[in-house]
Design an enzyme around this catalytic site. Structure first.
Site, PDB file in Angstrom:
ATOM      1  N   ASP A  20       0.859  -1.185   0.000  1.00 45.93           N
ATOM      2  CA  ASP A  20       0.000   0.000   0.000  1.00 45.93           C
ATOM      3  C   ASP A  20       0.894   1.233   0.000  1.00 45.93           C
ATOM      4  O   ASP A  20       1.733   1.399   0.883  1.00 45.93           O
ATOM      5  CB  ASP A  20      -0.884  -0.035   1.257  1.00 45.93           C
ATOM      6  CG  ASP A  20      -2.011   0.979   1.183  1.00 45.93           C
ATOM      7  OD1 ASP A  20      -2.025   1.795   0.235  1.00 45.93           O
ATOM      8  OD2 ASP A  20      -2.863   0.964   2.080  1.00 45.93           O
TER       9      ASP A  20
ATOM     10  N   ASP B 263      -3.493   2.589  -5.550  1.00 48.01           N
ATOM     11  CA  ASP B 263      -2.245   2.600  -4.779  1.00 48.01           C
ATOM     12  C   ASP B 263      -2.064   1.389  -3.886  1.00 48.01           C
ATOM     13  O   ASP B 263      -1.296   1.429  -2.933  1.00 48.01           O
ATOM     14  CB  ASP B 263      -2.171   3.880  -3.938  1.00 48.01           C
ATOM     15  CG  ASP B 263      -3.066   3.824  -2.724  1.00 48.01           C
ATOM     16  OD1 ASP B 263      -4.124   3.181  -2.805  1.00 48.01           O
ATOM     17  OD2 ASP B 263      -2.706   4.404  -1.700  1.00 48.01           O
ATOM     18  N   GLU B 264      -2.746   0.317  -4.171  1.00 45.24           N
ATOM     19  CA  GLU B 264      -2.491  -0.881  -3.378  1.00 45.24           C
ATOM     20  C   GLU B 264      -2.667  -2.130  -4.210  1.00 45.24           C
ATOM     21  O   GLU B 264      -3.425  -2.143  -5.170  1.00 45.24           O
ATOM     22  CB  GLU B 264      -3.377  -0.934  -2.127  1.00 45.24           C
ATOM     23  CG  GLU B 264      -4.837  -0.886  -2.417  1.00 45.24           C
ATOM     24  CD  GLU B 264      -5.688  -0.936  -1.155  1.00 45.24           C
ATOM     25  OE1 GLU B 264      -5.546  -1.878  -0.374  1.00 45.24           O
ATOM     26  OE2 GLU B 264      -6.497  -0.022  -0.988  1.00 45.24           O
TER      27      GLU B 264
HETATM   28 MG   LIG Z   1      -2.316   3.981   0.381  1.00 46.73          MG
END
Ligand SMILES: [Mg+2]
Length: 416
Positions: free
Chosen positions: A12, A107-108
């Site tokens: 993440d 974003d992960e």
């Molecule tokens: Mg994040």
């Protein structure tokens, strides 16, 4: 199962949007920064720096509330193109560590690192290398959670923030989870939390002590999944699933009415992208794939058209949905004409994927998943950039979680 124990990474990116903003404007570093729009606007926060979070600012909060909590904050609209570009770069880094990468948002991602030891070393060493490579290639920090299930990996990455690694070795899952609030289990939403609290179950440890069959009695199949989750397994639905859902909805759709009619192509496309993402997410949450995608377009004068497209392969991916919808839009929009409302609808559902678990899934789909990440930034990015009306994002969330009757396939999901 081919392996007794899997090694899953959840990676993440730390304060992703804010960190990307800082790359382009280093003067923002160390300051309370709020991404999503300006302080007086009606939208919501899509991201806040750690410094701003100290004042209680969090994503999905109205910008004006954030401005009151943290008046000294620097408000920025944000740059979706940059986020997408950085996300793609991050994805490439991840792909160099495992062929099995599932981007679950901008974003992960989950990586299946099972049996990669010969290549990358034991999990903590591999995580260290990943950290370094990510920093070198993207100039961004990430946090890495490692466990034998996606659930453990996901919870771990949250605990490892910022820029850390947390590895729960196989066998220690229940001990690790026990002191956490039930809400910290991915998939446990507001409704489940309330029901669990009503039973006196507040911590994951309380849940683990509960009899599986009692949970099944209380929650049906979701209860069985909960029991597994309390042990750290990827049991049942990954996404939030609430009991009592109605089966058999015929379509999933989202619409947006502009506060002010617009003919701005970028704005219209951004809205279509956001709506596609919302539809895609609900399809995935319900393990559905749609054969028909429909665009709804209402002009300033209330003239309304709907145009549908049938796809060869049923889809649940934001990217694919958006591409079809975008094509429909450009083929049918009277260029320059002001638009009042846009809608995206998916229907004619095919069979859901037999496995929700990407680990059981084979290669092709992972890449599709990775591609869809680009669209999913709209979810986090929110209204500043795409000028959605007040609370639309929040409204969507509420509808998703609090009106499960509108969602199909719930029981099917909990069987997964
Ligand atoms: Mg994040």
């Amino acid at each position: 199962m081919p392996h007794l124990s899997r090694t899953i990474f959840h990676v993440d990116m730390d304060a992703f949007f804010v960190s990307v903003e800082e790359l382009f404007d280093p003067s923002l570093k160390g300051k309370p920064v709020i991404v999503g729009g300006q302080r007086h606007e009606r939208g919501v926060v899509s991201a806040a720096s750690y410094e701003a979070r100290k004042f209680g600012v969090h994503s999905a909060m109205p910008l004006r509330t954030a401005a009151k909590l943290c008046p000294q904050a620097i408000f920025v609209d944000g740059h979706p193109d940059r986020y997408r570009e950085c996300s793609e770069r991050a994805r490439r880094v991840l792909s160099s560590f495992s062929p099995q990468v599932e981007m679950v948002s901008i974003d992960e991602a989950y990586l299946d690192m099972t049996a990669t030891e010969r290549l990358h070393g034991p999990p903590l060493l591999a995580a260290h290398k990943l950290h370094e490579k990510m920093k070198a290639e993207t100039d961004l920090n990430c946090s890495i959670g490692i466990g034998a299930s996606r659930l453990i990996a996901k919870v771990c990455s949250g605990k490892a923030k910022p820029n850390g690694v947390l590895y729960i070795v196989p066998g220690r899952e229940a001990k690790f989870l026990a002191p956490l609030d039930v809400r910290e289990i991915p998939g446990v939403g507001k409704v489940s939390e309330q029901k669990l609290h009503a039973l006196g179950i507040r911590k994951v440890g309380d849940l683990a002590k509960y009899d599986d069959s009692d949970l099944e009695q209380q929650f049906g199949k979701w209860g069985v999944a909960l029991a597994g989750k309390a042990r750290g397994e990827d049991a049942g639905a990954w996404f939030e699933g609430e009991i009592g859902a109605d089966e058999g909805a015929k379509s999933i759709g989202h619409e947006h009415t502009y506060d002010q009619d617009t003919a701005n192509v970028a704005q219209l496309e951004a809205t279509l992208m956001r709506l596609s993402e919302m539809v895609g997410r609900r399809l995935r949450e319900n393990q559905l794939r749609a054969r028909t995608l429909q665009l709804k377009l209402r002009y300033k004068d209330f003239t309304t058209i709907t145009r549908a497209h049938s796809v060869d392969l049923p889809t649940q991916l934001d990217n694919e949905i958006f591409q079809h919808i975008q094509r429909l839009f450009h083929a049918n929009w009277r260029r320059g004409a002001e638009v009042r409302l846009l809608g995206v609808q998916a229907s004619h559902f095919g069979q859901g994927s037999p496995q929700l678990d990407f680990l059981e899934d084979q290669a092709g789909e992972k890449w599709e998943h990775a591609l869809s990440a680009a669209d999913r930034l709209r979810d986090k990015f929110g209204e500043g950039a795409i000028t959605l009306g007040t609370g639309m994002k929040g409204g969507f969330r509420e509808r998703t979680h609090e009106n499960p009757a509108a969602l199909p396939g719930k029981s099917k999901r909990s069987e997964a």
